[in-house]
Every structure is written in C-alpha cells, then in structure tokens.
Design a protein around this motif. Structure first.
Motif, mmCIF file in Angstrom:
data_model
loop_
_atom_site.group_PDB
_atom_site.id
_atom_site.type_symbol
_atom_site.label_atom_id
_atom_site.label_comp_id
_atom_site.label_asym_id
_atom_site.label_seq_id
_atom_site.Cartn_x
_atom_site.Cartn_y
_atom_site.Cartn_z
ATOM 1 N N ILE A 74 0.847 -1.262 -0.046
ATOM 2 C CA ILE A 74 0.277 -0.054 -0.100
ATOM 3 C C ILE A 74 0.958 1.041 -0.026
ATOM 4 C CG2 ILE A 74 -1.762 1.204 1.246
ATOM 5 C CD1 ILE A 74 -2.683 -1.410 2.708
ATOM 6 N N VAL A 75 0.691 2.210 -0.982
ATOM 7 C CA VAL A 75 1.537 3.320 -1.383
ATOM 8 C C VAL A 75 0.509 4.464 -0.687
ATOM 9 C CG1 VAL A 75 2.824 4.806 -2.346
ATOM 10 C CG2 VAL A 75 3.142 2.313 -2.589
ATOM 11 N N VAL A 76 0.818 5.297 0.318
ATOM 12 C CA VAL A 76 0.145 6.346 0.881
ATOM 13 C C VAL A 76 0.873 7.555 0.584
ATOM 14 C CG1 VAL A 76 -1.238 7.467 2.545
ATOM 15 C CG2 VAL A 76 -1.138 4.866 2.458
ATOM 16 N N SER A 77 -0.026 8.387 -0.447
ATOM 17 C CA SER A 77 0.942 9.628 -0.661
ATOM 18 C C SER A 77 0.069 11.009 -0.471
ATOM 19 C CB SER A 77 1.281 9.743 -2.283
ATOM 20 O OG SER A 77 2.065 8.567 -2.663
ATOM 21 N N PRO A 78 0.134 11.709 0.698
ATOM 22 C CA PRO A 78 -0.497 12.834 0.888
ATOM 23 C C PRO A 78 0.219 14.026 -0.187
ATOM 24 C CG PRO A 78 0.238 11.978 2.945
ATOM 25 C CD PRO A 78 0.852 11.089 1.876
ATOM 26 N N ASP A 79 -0.994 14.681 -0.792
ATOM 27 C CA ASP A 79 -0.276 15.891 -1.600
ATOM 28 C C ASP A 79 0.400 16.860 -0.937
ATOM 29 O OD1 ASP A 79 -2.125 17.643 -0.887
ATOM 30 O OD2 ASP A 79 -3.659 17.092 -2.193
ATOM 31 N N GLN A 80 0.923 17.998 -1.620
ATOM 32 C CA GLN A 80 1.936 18.814 -0.844
ATOM 33 C C GLN A 80 1.006 19.783 -0.189
ATOM 34 O OE1 GLN A 80 4.691 20.679 -3.210
ATOM 35 N NE2 GLN A 80 5.111 19.001 -4.384
ATOM 36 N N ARG A 81 -0.223 20.062 -0.490
ATOM 37 C CA ARG A 81 -1.115 20.827 0.470
ATOM 38 C C ARG A 81 -1.210 20.126 1.876
ATOM 39 N NH1 ARG A 81 -6.790 22.018 0.357
ATOM 40 N NH2 ARG A 81 -7.282 23.935 1.162
ATOM 41 N N GLU A 82 -1.593 18.996 1.755
ATOM 42 C CA GLU A 82 -1.751 18.016 2.949
ATOM 43 C C GLU A 82 -0.352 17.859 3.926
ATOM 44 O OE1 GLU A 82 -5.206 14.792 1.347
ATOM 45 O OE2 GLU A 82 -3.109 14.568 0.878
ATOM 46 N N LEU A 83 0.897 17.785 2.978
ATOM 47 C CA LEU A 83 1.922 17.738 3.851
ATOM 48 C C LEU A 83 2.143 18.928 4.697
ATOM 49 C CD1 LEU A 83 3.832 15.589 1.250
ATOM 50 C CD2 LEU A 83 3.209 15.008 3.645
ATOM 51 N N LYS A 84 2.002 20.131 3.760
ATOM 52 C CA LYS A 84 2.209 21.412 4.166
ATOM 53 C C LYS A 84 1.541 21.540 5.435
ATOM 54 C CE LYS A 84 2.305 26.342 3.060
ATOM 55 N NZ LYS A 84 2.111 27.283 1.883
ATOM 56 N N HIS A 85 0.206 21.158 5.551
ATOM 57 C CA HIS A 85 -0.617 21.426 6.886
ATOM 58 C C HIS A 85 -0.101 20.737 7.993
ATOM 59 C CE1 HIS A 85 -4.469 22.097 8.535
ATOM 60 N NE2 HIS A 85 -4.535 20.574 9.137
ATOM 61 N N ILE A 86 0.565 19.507 7.953
ATOM 62 C CA ILE A 86 1.098 18.900 8.920
ATOM 63 C C ILE A 86 2.425 19.291 9.192
ATOM 64 C CG2 ILE A 86 -0.781 16.909 8.822
ATOM 65 C CD1 ILE A 86 1.661 15.168 7.714
ATOM 66 N N GLY A 87 3.049 20.205 8.461
ATOM 67 C CA GLY A 87 4.381 20.619 8.424
ATOM 68 C C GLY A 87 5.277 19.417 7.967
ATOM 69 N N ASN A 88 4.927 18.579 7.260
ATOM 70 C CA ASN A 88 5.794 17.378 6.784
ATOM 71 C C ASN A 88 6.316 16.614 7.924
ATOM 72 O OD1 ASN A 88 6.762 15.891 4.351
ATOM 73 N ND2 ASN A 88 8.702 17.031 4.489
ATOM 74 N N ASP A 89 5.445 16.576 8.782
ATOM 75 C CA ASP A 89 6.001 15.691 10.196
ATOM 76 C C ASP A 89 5.933 14.242 10.062
ATOM 77 O OD1 ASP A 89 6.715 14.832 12.724
ATOM 78 O OD2 ASP A 89 5.537 16.578 13.840
ATOM 79 N N PRO A 90 7.162 13.524 9.978
ATOM 80 C CA PRO A 90 7.063 12.224 10.118
ATOM 81 C C PRO A 90 6.340 11.485 10.981
ATOM 82 C CG PRO A 90 9.327 12.862 10.199
ATOM 83 C CD PRO A 90 8.462 14.068 10.130
ATOM 84 N N GLU A 91 6.422 12.096 12.204
ATOM 85 C CA GLU A 91 5.650 11.466 13.407
ATOM 86 C C GLU A 91 4.171 11.668 13.274
ATOM 87 O OE1 GLU A 91 5.414 9.175 16.544
ATOM 88 O OE2 GLU A 91 7.416 9.882 15.851
ATOM 89 N N LYS A 92 3.610 12.711 12.612
ATOM 90 C CA LYS A 92 2.336 12.664 12.314
ATOM 91 C C LYS A 92 1.870 11.818 11.334
ATOM 92 C CE LYS A 92 1.712 17.346 13.831
ATOM 93 N NZ LYS A 92 1.346 19.016 13.507
ATOM 94 N N LEU A 93 2.899 11.457 10.468
ATOM 95 C CA LEU A 93 2.479 10.241 9.675
ATOM 96 C C LEU A 93 2.597 9.157 9.768
ATOM 97 C CD1 LEU A 93 4.387 11.918 6.274
ATOM 98 C CD2 LEU A 93 1.843 11.786 6.493
ATOM 99 N N ARG A 94 3.268 8.874 10.909
ATOM 100 C CA ARG A 94 3.392 7.381 11.707
ATOM 101 C C ARG A 94 1.958 7.344 12.294
ATOM 102 N NH1 ARG A 94 8.970 7.597 11.499
ATOM 103 N NH2 ARG A 94 8.990 9.359 12.945
ATOM 104 N N GLU A 95 1.309 8.468 13.145
ATOM 105 C CA GLU A 95 0.136 8.567 13.626
ATOM 106 C C GLU A 95 -1.059 8.291 12.638
ATOM 107 O OE1 GLU A 95 -2.722 11.719 16.135
ATOM 108 O OE2 GLU A 95 -0.649 12.222 15.489
ATOM 109 N N TYR A 96 -0.708 8.827 11.612
ATOM 110 C CA TYR A 96 -1.853 8.605 10.585
ATOM 111 C C TYR A 96 -1.862 7.198 9.892
ATOM 112 C CZ TYR A 96 -4.420 8.977 6.151
ATOM 113 O OH TYR A 96 -5.184 8.746 5.006
ATOM 114 N N THR A 97 -0.842 6.789 9.813
ATOM 115 C CA THR A 97 -0.708 5.281 9.448
ATOM 116 C C THR A 97 -1.415 4.515 10.203
ATOM 117 O OG1 THR A 97 1.410 5.910 8.152
ATOM 118 C CG2 THR A 97 1.044 3.362 8.596
ATOM 119 N N ARG A 98 -1.046 4.789 11.645
ATOM 120 C CA ARG A 98 -1.698 3.682 12.550
ATOM 121 C C ARG A 98 -3.220 3.593 12.490
ATOM 122 N NH1 ARG A 98 3.353 4.779 16.150
ATOM 123 N NH2 ARG A 98 4.821 2.772 15.704
#
Length: 339
Positions: A74-98
């Motif tokens: 599974i490849v999950v690719s937020p767009d640049q607007r979404e990434l900007k909203h969360i500050g491109n924060d990998p910890e938030k992406l781990r939270e989202y993945t879970r």
C-alpha cells in the motif's frame, strides 16, 4: 491524497521473498547517520530492523499457493497541500498510518469483525521521489529531449571532424529547445532521474496476506466486494469494501489533523466526476464563494486553463463545460485514490 494497493508480483508470479522489496525501501538510509534514518514501524513498534520485517512477512504464508500473493503493498501519498498542513512531520504520518490501518482492518467484510490486531504489517516513510519514464511530464518533454539528443550527436560528429557545421548555431538551438520544453524545474528541463521538488514524503506499507496468527487470508485485492455467500450451508461474509476504506482514509486524515478539505480534492468530488462530470461541475458552481474560489485556485495550480464559467446551472454553456472537463480530468488524474 493518493492511495494505491498492489499485490506482490515478481517475474510473472507471486513466488519469492519480501526481501527484495524491503531492502529496496532502505535506499534512502544509505549514507545517513542513525538518527537521520527512517525505520520500519507497525502498530505498536518503532525502529524495526529490515531483517525482522523480512522474517515476519516471509514466515506468515501458511497454506498459500504459488499463485497467491504473499503480501500486498500500500502506497499512501499525501499531496503537497496536505503535507504542508502537517508540517511534513514524519511523526504525524506514523500516527496517521496507525489510524489508517484500523480503517483497513475494519473494511474487511468478515465475521467476527476484524481489527488492526488481526493485521500483520510494517510501514516505512520515504521523503524523496524522482521522475521516471512513465511520468507524464517526462513523456511530454520527450519530443524536445529527442531533438536535443540529435543536435548533441551532430556536435560530437563535428568535433571529431566527421561532419561540418556551425557549433555555435547548434548550441543556440539546444538552448532554445531547453527553454521551450513544457515542463521545467528550477529553470531546467525535467528529465528522467531528476529529484522532484517540494514535499514528496509518502508511506510504503507491507501487509501480509495472512492474518496475525497465520490462520486465515485477508486480501484487499479480492474480486469480491463486501458481500455474503453460502458455504457448507452457512452464510459467510467475504470481500473488502474499497469505497469504505478510501473514504475512511480521507476522513481519518481530516479529523486527525483538522484539515479543511476542498470539494475538488475530496474522494466524494473525484468519485462524482468519474460518474457524472456535468453534475460535478454544477456542484462546483454552487459552492459557497470562498470554497468555490479555493476550488478554482486548486485547479489552476494543477496547470489547467479555466474559461469564464457561469455560476447558475441553467446558464451552463456546453463549449465552456467541455474545456473545463478536460482540465478537471487532467487535475483529478494527477492525484486520486485508486486500487
């Protein structure tokens, strides 16, 4: 948000280890210090070594045939607007993945109901993307690339004394073609292998075909949507509800990070466009002024030209609609959710 689900596939079949794929996902860690590296993670663990990933996925294949995929990607690719909203924060992406994997488990139409604790998976965050031959920008630049290669060949022949010609004139023609190429980045023509600019962070998830106990199969690629069938005289639930998963993926992101999603970037909007583009346009025209302005701005950023559009559905002009339709199709095709 772009989500793609694909089955393991190697050389014409589903044989082999997850090792090649898992090791490939280690490529961004090369040359980085330990504290700079991204590690695999799952629902409850961080910093999982690749050897554990390979061992756990390869060892969870009981009763699978050679023609069955052993895992899904599974490849999950937020767009640049979404990434900007969360500050491109990998910890938030781990939270989202879970949170996303809870929705994944819930999308299986099985009894008893499945939870994330039934799913064996490992995920890894990557921060870079590179242009490849299949990218639309590379393909649309190809005619210019071919002409430039031809001119460079002429220059080499002249420099070797094999042909006669004006080197300065040929170099000027090359410079002109470089400027005229439709897709450029930082002043340079986009070419195969060039690193993409901006936020490119995305998540790779390796999901075992078998459940956590290695007792039964859970396939998101099932040809059966959520349904019921009779087996040995009993009603049996089966299938994977893809629409439910896609909607939950978007809703989870928006709720978790308080993201205000515009209609044109929503799963609902993209789905409506696929089924009834004229209705999609009518809904766009009827959005509140601020949301409609944001919608057109998002479509403009995709590179499309938007004609003068009537705001009343009764005033829809077919010619204008067709121009918009082509532009919207280009925009939606560049960032959808699919399987």
């Amino acid at each position: 948000m772009y989500i793609a689900i694909s089955a393991q596939y190697q050389g014409g079949g589903f044989k082999g280890s997850v090792g090649n794929f898992a090791n490939y996902l280690e490529k961004e860690n090369e040359g980085k210090r330990a504290e700079e590296q991204e590690y695999f993670f799952n629902q409850y663990e961080n910093n999982v070594e690749v050897e554990q990933v390979i061992r756990d996925i390869d060892g969870n294949t009981a009763k699978l045939r050679k023609v069955d995929p052993k895992f899904y990607s599974i490849v999950v690719s937020p767009d640049q607007r979404e990434l900007k909203h969360i500050g491109n924060d990998p910890e938030k992406l781990r939270e989202y993945t879970r949170e996303l994997m809870k929705a994944y488990a819930d999308s299986f139409n099985r009894a008893p109901k499945k939870t994330v604790d039934d799913i064996k998976y490992y995920a890894k965050i990557e921060h870079e993307r590179y242009y490849k031959e299949t990218d639309k920008k590379i393909q649309e630049n190809q005619a210019y690339a071919n002409k430039i290669m031809g001119l460079k060949k002429e220059i080499r022949q002249i420099e070797r004394g094999e042909e006669k010609g004006n080197l300065d004139r040929l170099k000027l023609r090359i410079a002109k073609l470089e400027r005229e190429a439709p897709h450029r980045q930082n002043g340079k023509r986009i070419v195969n292998g060039m690193k993409k600019e901006g936020y490119q962070t995305h998540i790779h998830i390796i999901v075992s075909r078998r459940d956590m106990t290695n007792s039964y199969s859970l396939s998101p690629g099932s040809k059966y949507r959520a349904s019921e069938t009779e087996l040995n005289g009993k009603d049996v639930k089966r299938g994977f509800d893809r629409d439910k998963f896609f909607k939950a993926a978007e809703k989870t992101f928006d709720k978790t990070f308080e993201y205000n999603r515009n209609f044109v970037e929503s799963y609902q909007g993209k789905n409506l466009y696929a089924k009834d583009p004229k209705k999609f346009f009518a809904v766009m025209a009827g959005l509140p002024a601020t949301e409609k302005q944001a919608a057109f701005k998002l479509l403009h950023k995709s590179g499309m030209h938007i004609p003068s559009i009537p705001t009343n559905q009764a005033q829809l002009a077919f010619k204008a609609f067709m121009k918009l339709k082509r532009g919207i199709e280009k925009s939606l095709g560049s960032g959808g959710i699919e399987i």
